[in-house]
Scaffold this motif. Structure first.
Motif, mmCIF file in Angstrom:
data_model
loop_
_atom_site.group_PDB
_atom_site.id
_atom_site.type_symbol
_atom_site.label_atom_id
_atom_site.label_comp_id
_atom_site.label_asym_id
_atom_site.label_seq_id
_atom_site.Cartn_x
_atom_site.Cartn_y
_atom_site.Cartn_z
ATOM 1 N N VAL A 138 0.788 -1.257 0.110
ATOM 2 C CA VAL A 138 -0.011 0.130 0.041
ATOM 3 C C VAL A 138 0.930 1.211 0.043
ATOM 4 N N GLU A 139 0.520 2.247 -0.830
ATOM 5 C CA GLU A 139 1.281 3.554 -1.091
ATOM 6 C C GLU A 139 0.447 4.719 -0.134
ATOM 7 N N LEU A 140 0.752 5.262 0.791
ATOM 8 C CA LEU A 140 0.086 6.274 1.440
ATOM 9 C C LEU A 140 0.851 7.658 1.076
ATOM 10 N N GLU A 141 -0.100 8.726 0.714
ATOM 11 C CA GLU A 141 0.389 9.790 0.347
ATOM 12 C C GLU A 141 -0.302 10.871 1.535
ATOM 13 N N ASP A 142 0.301 11.934 1.641
ATOM 14 C CA ASP A 142 -0.230 13.076 2.541
ATOM 15 C C ASP A 142 -0.044 12.725 3.957
ATOM 16 N N ILE A 143 0.899 11.974 4.126
ATOM 17 C CA ILE A 143 1.289 11.774 5.552
ATOM 18 C C ILE A 143 2.889 11.492 5.786
ATOM 19 N N GLU A 144 3.568 12.085 6.618
ATOM 20 C CA GLU A 144 4.934 12.040 6.740
ATOM 21 C C GLU A 144 5.148 10.568 7.448
ATOM 22 N N PRO A 145 6.546 10.020 7.120
ATOM 23 C CA PRO A 145 6.827 8.820 7.804
ATOM 24 C C PRO A 145 6.899 8.734 9.295
ATOM 25 N N SER A 146 7.433 9.950 9.767
ATOM 26 C CA SER A 146 7.589 9.841 11.224
ATOM 27 C C SER A 146 6.050 9.802 12.116
ATOM 28 N N ILE A 147 4.944 10.497 11.370
ATOM 29 C CA ILE A 147 3.761 10.460 11.789
ATOM 30 C C ILE A 147 3.068 8.937 11.692
ATOM 31 N N PHE A 148 3.180 8.400 10.408
ATOM 32 C CA PHE A 148 2.906 7.118 10.203
ATOM 33 C C PHE A 148 3.403 6.027 11.369
ATOM 34 N N LYS A 149 4.783 6.107 11.655
ATOM 35 C CA LYS A 149 5.418 5.276 12.504
ATOM 36 C C LYS A 149 4.881 5.638 13.926
ATOM 37 N N ALA A 150 4.806 6.900 14.459
ATOM 38 C CA ALA A 150 4.102 7.155 15.800
ATOM 39 C C ALA A 150 2.545 6.531 15.904
ATOM 40 N N MET A 151 1.759 6.358 14.661
ATOM 41 C CA MET A 151 0.508 5.804 14.586
ATOM 42 C C MET A 151 0.513 4.446 14.713
ATOM 43 N N LEU A 152 1.711 3.781 13.919
ATOM 44 C CA LEU A 152 1.753 2.290 13.934
ATOM 45 C C LEU A 152 1.972 1.984 15.407
ATOM 46 N N HIS A 153 2.613 2.654 16.362
ATOM 47 C CA HIS A 153 3.091 2.484 17.410
ATOM 48 C C HIS A 153 2.035 2.366 18.282
ATOM 49 N N PHE A 154 1.091 3.494 18.220
ATOM 50 C CA PHE A 154 -0.254 3.584 18.767
ATOM 51 C C PHE A 154 -1.011 2.249 18.680
ATOM 52 N N ILE A 155 -1.306 1.860 17.482
ATOM 53 C CA ILE A 155 -1.856 0.881 16.997
ATOM 54 C C ILE A 155 -1.545 -0.580 17.809
ATOM 55 N N TYR A 156 -0.281 -0.739 17.831
ATOM 56 C CA TYR A 156 0.173 -1.936 18.604
ATOM 57 C C TYR A 156 0.232 -1.989 20.002
ATOM 58 N N SER A 157 0.590 -0.677 20.433
ATOM 59 C CA SER A 157 0.736 -0.767 22.004
ATOM 60 C C SER A 157 -0.259 0.108 22.785
ATOM 61 N N ASP A 158 -1.247 0.652 22.039
ATOM 62 C CA ASP A 158 -2.183 1.647 22.528
ATOM 63 C C ASP A 158 -1.642 2.767 23.410
ATOM 64 N N GLU A 159 -0.233 3.194 23.351
ATOM 65 C CA GLU A 159 0.144 4.194 24.026
ATOM 66 C C GLU A 159 0.988 5.162 23.030
ATOM 67 N N LEU A 160 0.938 6.497 23.329
ATOM 68 C CA LEU A 160 1.621 7.521 22.651
ATOM 69 C C LEU A 160 3.069 7.095 22.545
ATOM 70 N N PRO A 161 3.882 7.538 21.519
ATOM 71 C CA PRO A 161 5.353 7.145 21.525
ATOM 72 C C PRO A 161 5.883 8.325 22.078
ATOM 73 N N ASP A 162 7.169 8.325 22.346
ATOM 74 C CA ASP A 162 8.229 9.379 22.515
ATOM 75 C C ASP A 162 8.198 10.322 21.209
ATOM 76 N N LEU A 163 7.551 11.368 21.069
ATOM 77 C CA LEU A 163 7.535 12.021 19.896
ATOM 78 C C LEU A 163 8.849 12.809 19.482
ATOM 79 N N LEU A 164 9.636 13.274 20.732
ATOM 80 C CA LEU A 164 10.898 13.907 20.399
ATOM 81 C C LEU A 164 11.941 12.820 20.108
ATOM 82 N N GLU A 165 11.768 11.609 20.438
ATOM 83 C CA GLU A 165 12.673 10.708 19.958
ATOM 84 C C GLU A 165 12.574 10.354 18.583
#
Length: 410
Positions: A237-264
């Motif tokens: 799947v190719e996703l547009e209009d979303i930054e890689p770092s934002i998608f990575k943070a969203m995946l982190h939440f989907i799997y862990s149900d927690e917000l990631p460390d955004l500064l990291e």
């Protein structure tokens, strides 16, 4: 304080016990006064107040008198008080006022009820508007040459401990249950790329994931992979209009149900960067139907509203129907309108959401109306009446609207 009570029946093998536990529910508020020199000259009895904050189910506010509370002191001292800002009768509490040393030496000026013996117990506030504090908190001439004042800025921490009493009865069992580790386990599966069956191409980066987990968490992914028009056999799947770092943070939440460390994730130490990322994550959460993530972002953004970001956050709250965030942004922008209008974000707000400008003006009018009402109440002697401690161990005085004075020792 804990009081144990045990009952032993005559000839009965069963025992019973209970505990009365008196403790404090503590909370602190950090209050900063920028442009201290501009506040001087207001006159004795005139004050600057903080936002209200909640501790122990009651609202509180900090009152700072740059020219002192007493006319007879001739502006020799600054006065500081903590006031009960909500309805309450005989609210018992401990207080602490800390003027922060901004030199880094840690020599703070502290007036505290905590960690010391009180002859008459915690302080009692009788009604809304009751105060605890100091009319002669600090001699102004000394304050203005001290390390407490830096770059025309004062900073103080105000702590309230509301007394609570609860009773504990006997427990029939005591089994130690560890917290859930499902989020950590699923996050491990993602990080180790175990059994991944879908690749997402986001910008120049690729992320591996599991369709079933994504479908379980997001109605958008569920429809994409398993809906009537979905394709369960797709593996890219190719996703547009979303930054890689934002998608990575969203995946982190989907799997862990927690917000990631955004500064990291961003590789930055800037809180502004964190706020901008949180704004983008909120938009992504709304796009993919992740309601809990959206609410977590809304809560975080409410905490981080400031002059630089309030306009863009307000626009975002309107676009994604975040009502609580919108209300907080409107109130903040109305209170700081002059500075907010100079920000880059305000220009974007004018262009993207012109309808919000009328709501902002309504909020400004509401804030001004409340300020006028409060000023009127002050003049009619129905406003805040105070408790005062001239110095540690001195007599404190409570004044009520009927001019009855109650004197008590602290």
């Amino acid at each position: 304080m804990i009081v144990d009570y045990e009952d032993r029946g005559g000839g009965d093998d069963s025992d019973s016990c209970s505990k009365s536990i008196n403790e404090t529910v503590n909370g602190s508020h950090h209050f900063t006064i920028r442009g201290y020199s501009l506040a001087k000259g207001m006159g004795p009895g005139k004050y600057i107040t903080s936002y209200t904050f909640t501790v122990g189910g009651y609202d509180w506010a900090v009152y700072f008198y740059p020219d002192g509370k007493n006319i007879e002191d001739s502006s020799t001292y600054v006065s500081v008080f903590i006031a009960l800002a909500s309805e309450g009768t005989d609210v018992r509490a401990l207080f602490e006022l800390t003027l922060l040393d901004q030199s880094g030496n840690g020599k703070h000026k502290v007036h505290s009820h905590f960690d010391r013996a009180l002859e008459s117990g915690p302080y009692s506030l009788k009604y809304r508007g009751s105060m605890w504090g100091y009319k002669r908190f600090f001699r102004r001439s000394v304050l203005e040459t001290s390390d407490y004042l830096k770059d025309d800025c004062l900073s103080m921490r105000c702590t309230v401990g509301v007394v609570r009493t609860r009773v504990e009865g006997p427990k029939d069992y005591s089994v130690s249950v560890p917290p859930s580790d499902m989020g950590q386990s699923l996050k491990y599966v993602l990080d180790a790329e175990l059994g991944c069956d879908i690749d997402f191409r986001v910008g120049e980066e690729t992320f591996k994931a599991h369709k079933l987990i994504l479908a379980a968490r997001s109605p958008v992914f569920r429809a994409q992979f398993f809906g009537l028009v979905g394709n369960p056999n797709s593996d890219k799947v190719e996703l547009e209009d979303i930054e890689p770092s934002i998608f990575k943070a969203m995946l982190h939440f989907i799997y862990s149900d927690e917000l990631p460390d955004l500064l990291e994730i961003a590789g930055s130490t800037s809180t502004r960067t964190s706020t901008i990322m949180m704004q983008h994550i909120l938009a992504a959460a709304d796009r993919f139907g992740l309601d809990r993530l959206k609410q977590l972002c809304e809560a975080k953004l409410c905490e981080e509203v400031n002059v630089d970001t309030v306009a863009t956050t307000l626009s975002l709250s309107e676009q994604h129907q975040c009502l609580q965030l919108k209300a907080i942004c409107l109130k903040f922008a109305a209170t700081n309108l002059g500075v907010v209008m100079q920000s880059e974000g305000f220009k974007h707000l004018e262009e993207s959401c012109p309808s919000l400008l009328s709501e902002l003006l309504e909020t400004v009018a509401s804030v001004d109306e409340k300020a006028t009402v409060m000023s009127s109440k002050k003049r009619t002697s129905s406003s805040i009446f105070g408790l005062d401690l001239a110095a540690d161990g001195a007599a404190a005085e409570s004044v009520n609207p009927n001019a009855r004075r109650v004197r008590r020792r602290m």
